[in-house]
Design an enzyme around this catalytic site. Structure first.
Site, short mmCIF file in Angstrom:
data_model
loop_
_atom_site.label_atom_id
_atom_site.label_comp_id
_atom_site.label_asym_id
_atom_site.label_seq_id
_atom_site.Cartn_x
_atom_site.Cartn_y
_atom_site.Cartn_z
N ARG A 18 0.85 -1.18 0.00
CA ARG A 18 0.00 0.00 0.00
C ARG A 18 0.89 1.24 0.00
NH1 ARG A 18 -3.52 -2.98 -1.69
NH2 ARG A 18 -5.16 -3.84 -0.39
N GLY A 28 -8.65 6.01 -0.11
CA GLY A 28 -7.97 4.94 -0.83
C GLY A 28 -6.47 5.00 -0.70
N GLU A 33 -6.05 11.86 5.39
CA GLU A 33 -6.54 13.21 5.70
C GLU A 33 -8.02 13.18 6.04
OE1 GLU A 33 -6.68 17.70 3.88
OE2 GLU A 33 -7.03 16.03 2.51
N GLU A 55 2.42 32.98 3.51
CA GLU A 55 3.09 33.87 2.56
C GLU A 55 3.07 33.34 1.12
OE1 GLU A 55 7.71 32.54 3.21
OE2 GLU A 55 6.88 34.06 4.55
N GLU A 91 0.38 31.88 -0.24
CA GLU A 91 -1.02 31.77 -0.66
C GLU A 91 -1.47 33.10 -1.25
OE1 GLU A 91 -3.81 28.73 1.83
OE2 GLU A 91 -3.27 30.56 2.85
#
Length: 181
Positions: free
Chosen positions: A37, A115, A119, A140, A142
């Site tokens: 995985r 999957g 988060e 800073e 963004e």
């Protein structure tokens, strides 16, 4: 115990960044077979459905490098280590919009991409909005434009793909129900 549980046999961290960690894990499947995985570990995030006294949704437009385009979204941001989701909600609303709220109400938490990533986003409703005179500065790196939209305008943004992310589409559906009740 979950009847479909995959037991980790071993794992290796292959990347550790500022926001995410990537691991490869060898797992034993419920039938006894083995598989690999590829997993993304994330600290979690908060999203805020902010509604003005006029019934408009407070949205932000920003460029998202992962999909190479600008999106219109509800304000959101990553939780800091040890930070409670409600604290993140207050901070992110201020940093991204310059607004504070008299009332934050927890709506729901959900996995964004189970999957391959762990988060979880915690969604809050912010009401009783007020402008903050000297809001905390945002990140800073963004660049954000503030947008206010009616629920009908937000639905059109979903229909045209300008709202393209799941958290915002979910928030628009929730807001429609809330504002029409």
């Amino acid at each position: 115990m979950d009847k479909y549980e995959e037991k980790t046999i071993s794992g290796t961290t292959i990347y550790e960044g500022k926001i995410i960690t990537v691991r490869i894990e060898d797992v034993e499947l419920p039938d006894g077979n083995h598989a690999k995985r590829e997993l993304v570990k994330h600290p979690g995030a908060v999203a805020i459905l902010a509604i003005t006294s006029e019934g408009k949704l407070v949205l932000v437009e920003q460029y998202r490098k992962a999909i190479e385009r600008s999106l219109i979204e509800i304000p959101a941001g990553k939780m800091e280590p040890g930070e409670a989701p409600e604290v993140t909600a207050v901070r992110e609303l201020e940093e991204e919009t310059g607004f504070g709220a008299k009332k934050f109400t927890y709506i729901q938490s959900f996995a964004t991409s189970p999957g391959f990533a762990n988060e979880v986003i915690h969604l809050y409703l912010a009401q009783g909005l007020y402008k903050i005179d000297n809001p905390a500065a945002g990140d800073e790196d963004e660049f954000i434009e503030l947008i206010e939209a009616t629920i009908e305008e937000a639905e059109e943004l979903v229909a045209t793909g300008k709202i393209f992310d799941a958290k915002t589409a979910f928030a628009v559906l929730y807001a429609k129900d809330l504002l029409n009740s």
